[in-house]
Design a protein around this motif. Structure first.
Motif, PDB file in Angstrom:
ATOM      1  N   GLY A  48      -3.022   7.802  -3.933  1.00  0.00           N
ATOM      2  CA  GLY A  48      -4.027   7.620  -3.149  1.00  0.00           C
ATOM      3  C   GLY A  48      -4.328   8.550  -2.019  1.00  0.00           C
ATOM      4  O   GLY A  48      -3.251   8.932  -1.550  1.00  0.00           O
ATOM      5  N   TRP A 101     -13.570  -4.055  -2.084  1.00  0.00           N
ATOM      6  CA  TRP A 101     -12.475  -3.179  -2.891  1.00  0.00           C
ATOM      7  C   TRP A 101     -11.345  -3.752  -3.220  1.00  0.00           C
ATOM      8  O   TRP A 101     -10.919  -3.702  -4.203  1.00  0.00           O
ATOM      9  CB  TRP A 101     -12.390  -1.971  -2.073  1.00  0.00           C
ATOM     10  N   PRO A 119     -10.580  -3.546  -7.298  1.00  0.00           N
ATOM     11  CA  PRO A 119     -11.071  -2.292  -7.406  1.00  0.00           C
ATOM     12  C   PRO A 119     -11.719  -2.091  -8.861  1.00  0.00           C
ATOM     13  O   PRO A 119     -12.541  -1.402  -8.800  1.00  0.00           O
ATOM     14  CB  PRO A 119      -9.740  -1.473  -7.138  1.00  0.00           C
ATOM     15  N   CYS A 162       1.487   3.857  -2.984  1.00  0.00           N
ATOM     16  CA  CYS A 162       0.589   4.993  -3.269  1.00  0.00           C
ATOM     17  C   CYS A 162      -0.110   5.932  -2.305  1.00  0.00           C
ATOM     18  O   CYS A 162      -0.712   6.575  -2.270  1.00  0.00           O
ATOM     19  CB  CYS A 162      -0.383   4.348  -4.182  1.00  0.00           C
ATOM     20  N   HIS A 163      -0.102   4.975  -0.689  1.00  0.00           N
ATOM     21  CA  HIS A 163      -0.704   5.611   0.043  1.00  0.00           C
ATOM     22  C   HIS A 163       0.168   6.078   1.271  1.00  0.00           C
ATOM     23  O   HIS A 163       0.993   5.481   1.598  1.00  0.00           O
ATOM     24  CB  HIS A 163      -1.903   4.636   0.658  1.00  0.00           C
ATOM     25  N   THR A 215     -11.074   3.162 -12.071  1.00  0.00           N
ATOM     26  CA  THR A 215     -10.105   3.669 -10.832  1.00  0.00           C
ATOM     27  C   THR A 215      -8.635   3.476 -11.334  1.00  0.00           C
ATOM     28  O   THR A 215      -8.197   2.750 -11.876  1.00  0.00           O
ATOM     29  CB  THR A 215     -10.450   2.672  -9.566  1.00  0.00           C
ATOM     30  N   LYS A 216      -7.752   4.295 -10.611  1.00  0.00           N
ATOM     31  CA  LYS A 216      -6.498   4.206 -10.728  1.00  0.00           C
ATOM     32  C   LYS A 216      -5.816   3.115 -10.011  1.00  0.00           C
ATOM     33  O   LYS A 216      -4.575   2.909 -10.191  1.00  0.00           O
ATOM     34  CB  LYS A 216      -5.463   5.636 -10.615  1.00  0.00           C
ATOM     35  N   MET A 217      -6.402   2.433  -9.137  1.00  0.00           N
ATOM     36  CA  MET A 217      -5.791   1.495  -8.221  1.00  0.00           C
ATOM     37  C   MET A 217      -5.862   0.306  -8.954  1.00  0.00           C
ATOM     38  O   MET A 217      -6.863  -0.424  -9.432  1.00  0.00           O
ATOM     39  CB  MET A 217      -6.976   1.389  -6.839  1.00  0.00           C
ATOM     40  N   THR A 218      -4.624  -0.044  -9.113  1.00  0.00           N
ATOM     41  CA  THR A 218      -4.247  -1.239  -9.615  1.00  0.00           C
ATOM     42  C   THR A 218      -4.184  -2.566  -9.012  1.00  0.00           C
ATOM     43  O   THR A 218      -4.211  -3.758  -9.378  1.00  0.00           O
ATOM     44  CB  THR A 218      -2.889  -1.504 -10.649  1.00  0.00           C
ATOM     45  N   CYS A 244       0.493  -1.294   0.079  1.00  0.00           N
ATOM     46  CA  CYS A 244      -0.049  -0.083  -0.252  1.00  0.00           C
ATOM     47  C   CYS A 244       0.720   1.330  -0.090  1.00  0.00           C
ATOM     48  O   CYS A 244       0.329   2.388  -0.374  1.00  0.00           O
ATOM     49  CB  CYS A 244      -0.898   0.175   1.133  1.00  0.00           C
ATOM     50  N   LYS A 277      -4.730  -5.742  -6.394  1.00  0.00           N
ATOM     51  CA  LYS A 277      -5.970  -6.177  -5.848  1.00  0.00           C
ATOM     52  C   LYS A 277      -5.480  -7.451  -5.121  1.00  0.00           C
ATOM     53  O   LYS A 277      -4.440  -8.157  -5.425  1.00  0.00           O
ATOM     54  CB  LYS A 277      -6.902  -6.716  -7.210  1.00  0.00           C
TER      55      LYS A 277
END
Length: 118
Positions: A54, A85, A89, A39-40, A96-99, A36, A101
């Motif tokens: 994110g 999610w 996602p 991006c976060h 969504t930009k989140m790739t 994570c 999973k």
């Protein structure tokens, strides 16, 4: 000459200490949340977004979702919403930009547990 060596040694120790602190801080993130981090932010809330893709993940549970058009998740982040999610996602929110999973339920559960600790 001796003074120069002492100053150099002190500078080297200072740099090594700073590097050690950075490594220790990176290790503070639970193993489940390491993917994570790309991006976060883990230590900041939802308003922080400039350096990462994110939103910040601290205090995510009960927070109003900042993404529009999410199918079947509700309007706040819960364990169930995060589980759906994280499974896929793009299936929940096309475009969504989140790739990232996670299809393995045990690993998703570990991520959700780790998020509770933020």
């Amino acid at each position: 000459m001796r003074m120069r060596k002492v100053l150099f040694s002190l500078a080297a120790i200072s740099l090594l200490s700073a590097a050690g602190a950075s490594v220790a801080q990176a290790g503070d993130v639970p193993k489940a949340l390491r993917p994570c981090k790309a991006c976060h932010f883990m230590d900041k809330g939802p308003g922080v977004k400039k350096s990462n893709l994110g939103p910040g993940l601290k205090g995510i549970f009960g927070r109003k979702m900042s993404i529009d058009g999410v199918r079947g998740l509700g309007d706040t982040w819960t364990e169930e919403a995060l589980d759906k999610w994280l499974t896929n996602p793009k299936a929940v929110k096309p475009g969504t930009k989140m790739t990232f999973k996670q299809r393995k339920s045990k690993k998703r559960a570990a991520i959700i547990q780790a998020l509770k600790g933020l």
